[in-house]
Write a protein that holds these residues in place. Sequence first.
Motif, PDB file in Angstrom:
ATOM      1  N   SER A 122      -3.733   5.025  -0.814  1.00 20.12           N
ATOM      2  CA  SER A 122      -3.439   4.482  -1.815  1.00 20.12           C
ATOM      3  C   SER A 122      -3.237   2.923  -1.990  1.00 20.12           C
ATOM      4  CB  SER A 122      -2.395   5.055  -2.793  1.00 20.12           C
ATOM      5  OG  SER A 122      -2.161   4.412  -4.022  1.00 20.12           O
ATOM      6  N   LYS A 123      -3.856   2.220  -2.658  1.00 22.90           N
ATOM      7  CA  LYS A 123      -3.628   0.617  -2.920  1.00 22.90           C
ATOM      8  C   LYS A 123      -4.136  -0.200  -1.435  1.00 22.90           C
ATOM      9  CE  LYS A 123      -0.651   0.888  -6.649  1.00 22.90           C
ATOM     10  NZ  LYS A 123       0.979   0.839  -7.167  1.00 22.90           N
ATOM     11  N   SER A 145       0.859  -1.143  -0.040  1.00 26.46           N
ATOM     12  CA  SER A 145       0.069   0.077   0.052  1.00 26.46           C
ATOM     13  C   SER A 145       0.839   1.290  -0.057  1.00 26.46           C
ATOM     14  CB  SER A 145      -0.839  -0.056   1.352  1.00 26.46           C
ATOM     15  OG  SER A 145       0.000   0.198   2.430  1.00 26.46           O
ATOM     16  N   GLY A 146       0.248   2.343  -0.266  1.00 27.11           N
ATOM     17  CA  GLY A 146       0.968   3.596   0.083  1.00 27.11           C
ATOM     18  C   GLY A 146       1.331   3.837   1.459  1.00 27.11           C
TER      19      GLY A 146
END
Length: 641
Positions: free
Chosen positions: A388-389, A323-324
Motif C-alpha cells: 500500500s502507498k 508506505s505500508g
Amino acid sequence: MILACHNINKSFGEHLIVQDGSFHIEDREKAALVGINGAGKSTIFKMIMGEEPSDGGEVILAKGKTIGYLAQHQNLSLGNTIYEELKTAKSQLIEMEQQIRSIELELKNLSKEALKERLETYNRLVSTFEAMNGYAYESEITGVLKGLGFQESDFSKRTDTLSGGQKTRVSLGKLLLTQPDILLLDEPTNHLDLHSISWLETYLLNYTGAVFIVSHDRFFLNRVVTKVVEIEQGHIRMYSGNYKAYAEKKQQIRDAQLKEYLNQQREIKHQQAVIEKLRSFNREKSIKRAESREKMLEKISPVEKPSETVSEMHLTLEPSFISGNDVLTVEQLSKGFDSKILFKDVSFEIKRGEHIAVIGGNGTGKTTLLKILNQVISADAGSFTLGSKVKIGYYDQEHHVLHDDKTIFDEISDDYPTLNNTQIRNTLAAFQFTGDEVFQLIGKLSGGEKGRVSLAKLMLSEANFLILDEPTNHLDITSKEILEHALNEYTGTVLYVSHDRYFINQTANRILELVNQTFVNYIGNYDYYLEKKEELTAAYAPSSAVLPTDTASTTVPASDAKLSWQEQKELQAKERKRKNALKKTEEQITLLEERNQVIDQLMTQEEVYSNSVRCQELSEERHSNDCKLEELYEQWETLAE
C-alpha cells in the motif's frame, strides 16, 4: 626503489593537474593513488608510461625493471580468441618450448662434437624453461581466466565480440600473466563481480612485484595496499598504511590545520580590535603602540585554511509519504534467457525501512530482477505485489530512464513541470552542473555525469521505495560517502545491486545473494555475510540444486531456500540460540569436571579423609556434581545434533 616521480608538473590550459609533485614506489610495495574524479590520477599514470608529456620534472624507472599498465580503455588483437589473447603473454615461453622441441628432433642426426654443443644449449633452455614455470603456463592461463570470472565455454570467444567490461578483464588477465616488476592498474575492479575481486585481492597480495593502483573500491584498497599517494588540488602527499589509515591520518592533519587556522584568525581579530581601540584614544603614545602592533601583524605568515572535506555534490533523499509495512512480496518468480535459467521459483518479502543489497556473480540475474520489479521486462513465471502507498524511485546503471536527445535541464523540467527555473538550477548545482553545463545533451555525457543526473532525478522523486542498480559506479570516494550518508538517513525502503563491499557494509542491513538459481537471505551487513556464507549457502542453495532444464520428470523436494525471508530469519535466530546454549553447556561441564578433580585431590589429604564430617560433605558434593553432569552430557548431545 623501483619507481620515482620527482617534481613533476602538468596542466591542461589553466587547469592545474599537479605542481612539483614527488613520490616513490618501493620494490614489491603495494600502493594506491587516490583523489576525486578529475584530480589527475589517470593523467599521472599516462605520464609514467610516457603516453602523456609532462610540463616538467622526471619519471624514473629502476634500471632493468619492467612495467605493465592496465588502462580504462582496451585495445586487443583482432581475430584472437580469449584464450589465444592470454597466450600472447607467454610468447617467450612458447617460443622457448618450440626451440626445445626443435633441438630434440635435431639431436639424433648430429655428430659427436656438434651434439655436445647442442646439448649445452638444450640444457640451458630446459633449465630456464623450468625456472620460469614453463610446464605449468597453460594451467596458469586457465586459472587466471577462471579467477576473473570466465567460464571454459568463454575461452573460444573472439575478443572483437566482447563487451567493454569483458575486454578489460581479458586485458587484466594478460597483464597479470606477463608478470612485470611493477603493475599500474587503473580501476582494475571495474566489471569484476565479488568473487573475481576477492580472487584479484589474493593474487595481488601474493604478487612478487610492486603494484600501483587507482581505485575507488575502499574495501579492496584496505585489503591490498600499504601506502597511499594522494593527489589533491595539484599537490601530492604520501601516507603509510591502507585506505582506512590514510583517511584517519588525513582527518587528523586537517583537524590540526583547521585548529591552527582558527587560532590565528582569532588572534588577528583580537589584535585588530586592540589596534582600533588604541587609535580611538587618539593620543601620541597609543597611536605609536597601535602602529607597532600593525607592523607585527604584517609579519605574521598567514595559515592557509584547509580545503573542505565535503564534496560539491549535495544529496538528500526523503520520501514524500510513508508506505505500508509490506513493501514488496515476490512469489515463485522465475526468469531465463534462451536455455539458461537465471533464477527459479524464488519467493521473498521486503518490509518498510529495510535496506537490502542484492549480490551475486556476473550474469546471475541481479539486474534482471530489478528490471522485472520495474516492469522493464517480464518474468517467465511467478508474480510480485507492491504494498500500500508504495512509490518506486529507480536508478538504472544503463541510464535507460534518461533521454539522450534531451538537455540536462529539459530532463528535469519535463519530469517535474511544477519546478521553476531557479529550483531546477539549484538542484543541478547540487550535483555539480552549473552555468551553461545544464544545457548539455544527455547523449554527450560521460557515465559518471549521467549517473549524477539520475541521482538528481531520484532526489526529486520523493519515492518511498528506492531500487538502485550499481549506484556507486563512476562515483569517486567522496561522492560515495555522501550517497552512503543520504541512504543511511533515508527513512524509506531500499533495494539495490552493488559490487562495492564497503558501500554494502555501510548501508545494508540485509543481503540477498543470488546463487545456484535461488536467493539466500542474510540478516546483516557484508561482514555478517562473509561470516555465514559457507554455512547458509550449503543449507539453502547447495550446488546440487542446479538441475538440467530437461529433467522435468525428476521431482525436487521443497527447498529451505524457498522459505520466506521471515522464516529464514527465524531459523537463523534459532541457530544462534542453539550455538549459545551449546557454548554455555560446555562451560558448565568444564566447571563441574574441574571441581570434581579438586574434590578428588582433597580426599587424598590426611586432614580431610581423617575428618569424617568434611569427608561426607565432599562426597555428597561430588555425587551431586555427577548427577548434574549426566544431565548436561545429555543436553549437550541434543544441542550438538
